[in-house]
Design a protein around this motif. Structure first.
Motif, mmCIF file in Angstrom:
data_model
loop_
_atom_site.group_PDB
_atom_site.id
_atom_site.type_symbol
_atom_site.label_atom_id
_atom_site.label_comp_id
_atom_site.label_asym_id
_atom_site.label_seq_id
_atom_site.Cartn_x
_atom_site.Cartn_y
_atom_site.Cartn_z
ATOM 1 N N PHE A 1 9.859 -29.091 68.041
ATOM 2 C CA PHE A 1 9.624 -30.095 67.009
ATOM 3 C C PHE A 1 10.935 -30.345 66.287
ATOM 4 N N ASP A 2 11.329 -31.615 66.258
ATOM 5 C CA ASP A 2 12.560 -31.956 65.567
ATOM 6 C C ASP A 2 12.206 -32.566 64.216
ATOM 7 N N PRO A 3 12.507 -31.857 63.096
ATOM 8 C CA PRO A 3 12.104 -32.349 61.782
ATOM 9 C C PRO A 3 12.731 -33.698 61.424
ATOM 10 N N GLU A 4 13.767 -34.091 62.171
ATOM 11 C CA GLU A 4 14.387 -35.386 61.886
ATOM 12 C C GLU A 4 13.550 -36.543 62.438
ATOM 13 N N LYS A 5 12.673 -36.240 63.402
ATOM 14 C CA LYS A 5 11.919 -37.332 64.039
ATOM 15 C C LYS A 5 10.416 -37.065 64.000
ATOM 16 N N PRO A 6 9.829 -36.975 62.808
ATOM 17 C CA PRO A 6 8.406 -36.633 62.715
ATOM 18 C C PRO A 6 7.491 -37.686 63.350
ATOM 19 N N ALA A 7 7.841 -38.972 63.197
ATOM 20 C CA ALA A 7 6.940 -40.010 63.704
ATOM 21 C C ALA A 7 6.855 -39.951 65.228
ATOM 22 N N ASP A 8 8.006 -39.724 65.879
ATOM 23 C CA ASP A 8 8.000 -39.619 67.340
ATOM 24 C C ASP A 8 7.138 -38.445 67.775
ATOM 25 N N TYR A 9 7.216 -37.369 66.984
ATOM 26 C CA TYR A 9 6.464 -36.159 67.318
ATOM 27 C C TYR A 9 4.964 -36.448 67.301
ATOM 28 N N VAL A 10 4.504 -37.134 66.243
ATOM 29 C CA VAL A 10 3.079 -37.464 66.147
ATOM 30 C C VAL A 10 2.661 -38.311 67.351
ATOM 31 N N ASN A 11 3.503 -39.293 67.705
ATOM 32 C CA ASN A 11 3.133 -40.185 68.800
ATOM 33 C C ASN A 11 3.149 -39.508 70.161
ATOM 34 N N SER A 12 3.842 -38.370 70.250
ATOM 35 C CA SER A 12 3.981 -37.732 71.558
ATOM 36 C C SER A 12 2.715 -37.008 72.010
ATOM 37 N N PHE A 13 1.732 -36.858 71.115
ATOM 38 C CA PHE A 13 0.528 -36.118 71.512
ATOM 39 C C PHE A 13 -0.491 -37.043 72.182
#
Lengths: 279, 461
Positions: free
Chosen positions: B444-456
């Protein structure tokens, strides 16, 4: 048979108790060792798992624990661990305060409603809606608005013990015999004097019956309220011991709650008898 | 030079260009250290710890020029320098003054806790005297549930409280209550949770076979909820459709498991170990195996408390940080278990707490397992923790719309404050406030939270 009824009833009570305790004891006996496990592993496990001890305690366990509590009812090991005597004291004080407030409000208001048909009809819908609300439903609202958990508990006691007293007072006042009121009227007795010397004595038995119902409700409510807000009181004790899955202590608390509830009820019953009059 | 290196060391590099923070000779060294956890500097005792801090400050005052100090140290040696220093400066008195901080505005405090091992630092600080040491008279009050602890803290009946680490975020965001500015000055524990299943499921170890299970978690806004959902979703189960997840207060979890009302729970200790102890369940896996080093519970205070009584707040937080550092040492764990087991605190059999804290435990299936990091204690409130939690709130539809992850994280998780106080008690805080996190093998990269959410694949957005 010449044995008096009281003695026979007593003997029967003891028999029922003995049967109950016997059945309880038999039902909660352990099953012996349940499964083989290494001693190293068994050391880390509880008696339920290692010796097949029943999860429900037997009457002997409860008796031993009860004796321990009775030996030192007033110990104080800090804010979260106090003796049963202290916990009961807190609960009774809370009930007393909330109940007293309810009496102060319910009796005068009940008089007003009982003496005035207009007020009676105007306030009736409110009373009918507020009466059946469960104490626990008030709790979040009370905590949120009063912003003090101790006062919230007292408020909940107040609001729940208010209605039976209010309704009974109103009913008792309204049901005073017309003849007595007419006699008072012919003697030109003023409204306050009439309320005090005629209606109050006549309605007293009904009012006290309402108060007796209310104290029972107040005592029911306190346990639930204290389980929720925590801190002190017998309800907190039940919650804390449940936390530890200590059913023994929960049973002891249940027993004590029953006993104290009975005592409170008896006090009010005696008061009721004092004001009852033969017609 | 930076504030937290040793001014009595003449071999340290003075070259600021060496790395970003100035503590390291080269950027490579910095990188190697930056990712690691905070390191406790072993000190003989607390007195020494403060003495070191005070002496450093004095030394810097006398020789503000690095070069001059170096020359002095080289010529006389560090210990002589210290001795000389204490000749004309009352180090002992200064240390005492420092340890006390400014005048404490409010000595008698109430701190609420839920009786679970996550609260260990808050609880043990009372019987083991950490609050007293910092001049406070604290009563730790056991509380019945998360909603009550939240309300009592908002009502100011408690000055500060033990909360689940997502709760202050939820309160600040106004999710599930009115928005009130709340803060997390310190995390209490990392790891220390587990998935416990009923004995009858001992052959169903593959999560894919869990369809239709009923699970319990302590609260909607809890790491337990997010971790369980994450774990199930990684195994292809939709946590809202394929299983049932309900919020159940921790003490009721074991009782419900025994009564067969639930099939399992992702719960806090001591409930997992208690289920094993009573023979009603087994530990399927520790939460550490999902995310090693995840936060669980937090020490929370309102912004108001911090701004109105700053010295009290500092003293309280120092006590907690001190207690946390003490709890982080494995050799102290047995002693802590004995201190917090009585009815006044956690109210559990000592052997249960000992298994949790020492990490040598029965798993419920006849094995004795050892994992010294089953539960660990680390006060540093990484902002990345807050951002990860908010991504999960977003993922499961608890917060709608756009979220300014970084801004909320900075306002609620007071990493900078904690770092300052950690320095004051002589610990070395991490040099950054964010770090990358690995949950079940996924970074998890804290700089890119939105991408992280979308990756699921499974989500509610």
């Amino acid at each position: 048979m010449n044995i008096p009824l009281g003695l026979r009833a007593g003997l029967l009570s003891i028999l029922v108790l003995a049967l109950f305790l016997g059945a309880w004891h038999l039902a909660t006996r352990g099953t012996g060792v349940t499964q083989q496990m290494s001693p190293e592993y068994a050391k880390l496990m509880g008696l339920t798992a290692t010796q097949g001890k029943s999860a429900m305690p037997g009457p002997v366990d409860v008796g031993i624990k009860l004796w321990e509590h009775l030996k030192r009812p007033f110990y104080d090991n800090g804010p979260n661990d106090k003796g049963l005597g202290i916990q009961l004291g807190y609960s009774i004080a809370r009930v007393g305060l909330g109940y007293l407030l309810a009496v102060l409000v319910a009796v005068p208001l009940g008089f007003l409603i009982g003496m005035s048909p207009l007020m009676s009809r105007a306030l009736d819908p409110f009373i009918q809606v507020l009466k059946p609300i469960s104490p626990l439903a008030w709790m979040p609202l009370a905590l949120y608005t009063i912003k003090d958990s101790g006062l919230s508990a007292i408020f909940v006691i107040f609001i729940c013990s208010l209605w039976p007293m209010l309704i009974n007072t109103a009913f008792g006042v309204a049901a005073v015999r017309k003849e007595w009121l007419n006699v008072a009227r012919t003697l030109e007795v003023g409204a306050f004097r009439r309320a005090y010397t005629v209606i109050l004595p006549a309605a007293a038995p009904t009012i006290l019956t309402g108060m007796r119902i209310s104290i029972g409700i107040a005592w029911l409510v306190i346990v639930a309220a204290e389980m929720l807000v925590g801190g002190t009181g017998i309800g907190y004790f039940v919650w804390n011991e449940w936390n530890n899955l200590s059913i023994v202590n929960v049973i002891i608390a249940i027993l004590l709650i029953g006993l104290v509830g009975m005592l409170l009820d008896q006090v009010l019953a005696r008061l009721t008898r004092m004001v009852t009059f033969p017609e | 030079m930076s504030t937290f290196d040793n001014p009595f060391d003449d071999k340290r590099s003075l070259n600021r260009a060496g790395c970003a923070c100035g503590r390291h000779i080269s950027q490579t060294d910095h990188d190697r250290d930056a990712g690691t956890q905070m390191q406790c500097v072993p000190v003989e005792n607390e007195e020494k710890r403060y003495e070191g801090v005070v002496a450093s400050a004095v030394m810097r005052q006398i020789f503000p020029q690095d070069v001059a100090r170096r020359a002095f140290l080289k010529s006389v040696g560090a210990s002589t320098a210290l001795a000389a220093l204490s000749q004309f400066f009352p180090l002992k008195t200064a240390t005492e003054v420092f340890a006390q901080g400014g005048p404490i505005e409010k000595k008698d405090l109430k701190v609420g806790f839920i009786p679970i091992t996550c609260a260990t630092p808050i609880i043990m600080a009372k019987p083991m005297g950490f609050y007293e040491k910092h001049g406070l008279n604290v009563d730790v009050i056991k509380t019945a549930g998360w909603a009550v602890i939240r309300d009592k803290t908002i009502n100011k009946e408690y000055d500060a409280a033990h909360m689940l680490s997502p709760m202050p975020l939820a309160i600040s965001l106004g999710v599930g209550s009115n928005p009130i500015p709340y803060t997390v000055p310190a995390i209490e524990n990392i790891n220390g949770q587990a998935i416990t299943l009923a004995m009858k499921h001992k052959d169903k170890r593959d999560p894919k076979s869990w369809k239709g299970f009923k699970f319990a978690v302590p609260f909607d806004f809890s790491m337990h909820n997010y971790l369980l959902r994450y774990y199930l979703a990684e195994h292809g189960l939709d946590p809202d459709q394929d299983v049932q997840i309900r919020a159940v207060p921790p003490p009721e979890m074991v009782a419900n498991l025994r009564a067969d009302n639930i099939d399992g729970f992702l719960g806090p200790d001591p409930m997992n170990q208690r289920a094993v102890y009573d023979g009603v369940g087994f530990i399927h896996m520790l939460s550490k195996e999902m995310w090693d080093g995840h936060p669980c519970c937090a020490f929370a205070a309102s912004k108001e408390f911090i701004t109105q009584t700053p010295n009290t707040y500092a003293a309280l937080l120092k006590s907690i940080i001190d207690a946390t550092a003490f709890a982080a040492k494995p050799e102290n764990r047995k002693q802590i278990a004995a201190a917090i087991a009585p009815a006044n605190y956690i109210n559990q059999p000592e052997i249960v707490l000992e298994q949790i804290l020492t990490g040598t435990y029965a798993d419920g299936l006849g094995n004795v397992l050892t994992d010294a990091k089953r539960v660990d204690f680390d006060p540093f409130p990484w902002e990345s923790f807050a951002i990860w939690i908010m991504t999960q709130m977003k993922r499961w539809g608890q917060i709608k719309g756009e979220v300014d992850y970084k801004a909320v994280a900075q306002q609620v998780y007071l990493a900078t404050d904690t770092a300052k106080l950690m320095k004051e008690v002589g610990l070395t805080p991490p040099t950054t406030t964010t770090k990358s996190i690995v949950v079940m093998g996924k970074t998890f990269d804290p700089e890119k939270p939105a991408d992280y959410v979308n990756s699921f694949a499974i989500k509610r957005t």
